[in-house]
Structures are given as C-alpha cells and as structure tokens.
Design a protein around this motif. Structure first.
Motif, PDB file in Angstrom:
ATOM      1  N   LEU A  35       1.117  -1.009   0.113  1.00 11.93           N
ATOM      2  CA  LEU A  35      -0.214  -0.117   0.166  1.00 11.93           C
ATOM      3  C   LEU A  35       0.361   1.393  -0.274  1.00 11.93           C
ATOM      4  N   ASN A  36       2.112   1.627   0.147  1.00 13.34           N
ATOM      5  CA  ASN A  36       3.124   2.474   0.352  1.00 13.34           C
ATOM      6  C   ASN A  36       2.620   3.443   1.067  1.00 13.34           C
ATOM      7  N   LEU A  37       2.320   2.451   2.456  1.00 10.35           N
ATOM      8  CA  LEU A  37       2.184   3.145   4.275  1.00 10.35           C
ATOM      9  C   LEU A  37       3.054   3.516   4.768  1.00 10.35           C
ATOM     10  N   SER A  38       3.125   4.180   4.835  1.00 10.57           N
ATOM     11  CA  SER A  38       4.057   4.654   6.464  1.00 10.57           C
ATOM     12  C   SER A  38       3.394   4.712   7.497  1.00 10.57           C
ATOM     13  N   LEU A  39       3.661   4.588   8.541  1.00 12.15           N
ATOM     14  CA  LEU A  39       3.386   4.582  10.135  1.00 12.15           C
ATOM     15  C   LEU A  39       4.267   5.352  10.944  1.00 12.15           C
ATOM     16  N   SER A  40       4.595   6.409  10.473  1.00 11.65           N
ATOM     17  CA  SER A  40       5.426   7.153  10.904  1.00 11.65           C
ATOM     18  C   SER A  40       4.982   8.630  11.703  1.00 11.65           C
ATOM     19  N   ARG A  41       3.496   9.134  11.388  1.00 15.64           N
ATOM     20  CA  ARG A  41       3.043  10.574  11.281  1.00 15.64           C
ATOM     21  C   ARG A  41       1.611   9.681  12.397  1.00 15.64           C
ATOM     22  N   PRO A  42       1.287  10.085  13.009  1.00 15.17           N
ATOM     23  CA  PRO A  42      -0.698  10.046  13.838  1.00 15.17           C
ATOM     24  C   PRO A  42      -1.326   9.834  12.805  1.00 15.17           C
ATOM     25  N   LEU A  43      -1.840   8.646  12.238  1.00 12.57           N
ATOM     26  CA  LEU A  43      -2.891   8.559  11.134  1.00 12.57           C
ATOM     27  C   LEU A  43      -4.629   9.615  11.752  1.00 12.57           C
TER      28      LEU A  43
END
Length: 341
Positions: A170-178
C-alpha cells in the motif's frame, strides 16, 4: 445451551450484535454460539471471541427461495436449543423454524408470529438497536424495557499488527499519526458528508504533522478520489488512498493503528468504535438515537434541521442541509479535543 443466531446483513449491525453475544456469554459462559451469516462477514465474525462457529447463509439480499430455506433448516435439525433471529424479515425466521429449534426468539417483524414462539413486540421500549439485540439475551419477563437492561457490553473486535508486506504493497507509512476517513456509506447520499469537507479536515490534520488514510470498499473509490483532488497538492504525499485495496480485516487492522477517525454513519464507523479509536461521527438523515457508535471515545455531530432525522436515502429538498451545516471547523475542533492534535 446451543444457540443459533441469524446474523444481520449489514456490517454495522453485525458489529453491534456482538453486544448480544457478550451478554449471553456473561450469563452463561458455557453456551455455544453459532452464527448463520453471509460469507463475506466471516472474517469479521472470526474476530469475535464469543462466537464458536459460523455457518454460511447462502441467500443473497432480497432472495426468498422457500424450498431452499426449508432444506437449509432440515440440515440443522437437532443441533440447537435456541435460535435468535436478528433481522426483522419473515424469511429470516424460516431456517430456525424448519430446523425445529424449540425456542425461537426475536422481535416481531412482517407478522411472523407463528415462526417465533418467544417474540417481542415492543420495539419502542428499546430505542437503540443495540438495546434490542442485547434484550434478546434475557427473558422478556426479566427485561421489559431498556431501563431493565444491565450495562451494555460494547463490541470489541480483535486486531492484528498489519504485516510489513501489506504496508509495502500500500506504500503506507505509520511514522505520522494517522487520521482514518470513513467517507462512504452504502445507505445513500443522505449519509455522505461532502468530500470538500473531508478534504478540509485532512489538510488541517496534515498541517499539524499527521497523515490521512482514505479507506473504504471499491464503492468508495470515487469519493476518496474526490477528497484527494481537493486537498492541498503539497499534502498528497501524506494522503494514503487505500480504498478498494484491502480486504475487510486488513482495513480493520489498519484502522486500529489510526490516532483518530472521521466517519459517516456507516459500517466503518462501527468498526472504528469496536477497535477503540477516537472518532468524530457525522449523522445526516439518521440519528444517534438509533445506531450511535458504541464507544466512550466517540463524539457524534448531528443535525438540528427541523426535518431531522428523516432516515431517507436521499434528501427530498435536494439541499442536504443536515450534512452541510456540520462544518469542517466543528469536526476539527472535536478532533483536537479528542486527540490533542
């Protein structure tokens, strides 16, 4: 006690029905609860600890097929002590009837008196859907109105950590608050907060250092696209469009990683509530007096239009004022209160 439950056919209703299963298990920990449910619901049901087994309901929405329902019932003969029928339709009570289940419990709908032998005909005494579901865990003599119910046990679906391969796909990062956006609703346009409003909230969240998750089924792809088209081009790298790109439990697990959510009154709203994510829930034509999110971490914004709630799928005035008067500013303020972001 072996209990067969005829499950609802909507996602949100299915999630809310977990309160019933919790009530049954609290009163009778040794009870076996089997759900007769549509196949697409299986993955979510398997995230409910209280359910022992799932049996496929092969009937598409709107399908009758009397003989097939009779045959389905005959296959279940002798297996259950009690049946609880959650849908209101006449046909939904046929399988337990033909299965010869001795105790068949549910609220009256479509004059199905002879199909049920433990029926309730006082829906008005249980204004919330979850109250009606939970009441069926008790005898009608002990729980006559919603005031007689013990504290309702909220749904709580199990979740898993999203896999690295899923995040990579998904090219998804969890580094920032979602911030998860539950921008869809299969019910109709009268539940859909405007895409430009979602976009304004998304922009503000990203400006504060967050990222946004555009989530939903394939049906929601056009709506997520409209939101994406309206956000600041500088924020696009922090807008993750995953609508139609996940299955139901992948969406559930990703939603559970969110810091917050903004949802229409929809199945996703109930999923967000069931995984404990703070959310702002938006009610247009529908009412918090019937199907609110079952969570202490939800804030509901509801119209004060004189025609509200109409429960119509489309606005008869063609203005959708009940939705449009719930402004992005109101939602942003409530998100800040919920999350500190």
């Amino acid at each position: 006690m072996r209990i067969l439950v005829i499950a609802p056919s909507w996602l949100g209703d299915l999630v809310m029905s977990q309160s019933l299963y919790k009530a049954i298990k609290k009163a009778n920990p040794d009870a076996t609860i089997d759900l007769y449910a549509l196949k697409w619901m299986f993955p979510i049901i398997k995230r409910m600890d209280e359910v022992n087994n799932v049996i496929e309901n092969p009937f598409a929405h709107g399908s009758f097929d009397f003989l097939k329902r009779k045959n389905e019932g005959m296959k279940l003969r002798g297996k259950y002590d009690k049946a609880i029928i959650l849908p209101n339709s006449w046909k939904s009570a046929l399988v337990p009837f033909f299965a010869g289940v001795k105790e068949r419990c549910g609220f009256i709908g479509e004059s199905r008196y002879f199909l049920l032998n433990d029926y309730r005909n006082n829906k008005k005494d249980f204004p919330l859907m979850v109250e009606r579901y939970s009441a069926l865990a008790f005898s009608k003599d002990s729980v006559k109105t919603a005031q007689d119910l013990p504290d309702i046990l909220y749904p709580s679906l199990k979740t898993q950590e999203p896999s690295c391969s899923l995040l990579e796909k998904l090219n998804l990062s969890l580094s920032r608050p979602l911030l998860a956006l539950g921008c869809g609703a299969n019910y109709g346009p009268s539940k859909l907060w405007p895409p430009e409003y979602f976009a304004e909230v998304a922009d503000k969240w990203i400006e504060k250092g967050g990222a946004v998750l555009g989530i939903g089924s394939k049906n929601d792809i056009p709506t997520v696209n409209k939101i994406k088209e309206r956000i600041d081009v500088r924020h696009l790298s922090y807008f993750y469009d995953i609508a139609g790109k996940t299955n139901l439990v992948e969406a559930l697990d990703l939603t559970a990683k969110a810091a917050a959510a903004v949802c229409n009154d929809s199945g996703l709203m109930h999923l967000v509530a069931a995984v404990g994510v703070p959310q702002v829930a938006i009610f247009g034509s529908t009412s918090t007096g019937y199907t609110p999110p079952l969570s202490d971490r939800a804030v509901c914004l509801e119209s004060d239009e004189p025609c509200h709630p109409c429960f119509e799928r489309t606005c008869k005035f063609k203005t959708y004022a009940c939705l449009k008067k719930i402004t992005p500013k109101l939602v942003i303020e409530q998100l800040a209160k919920l999350t500190g972001i």
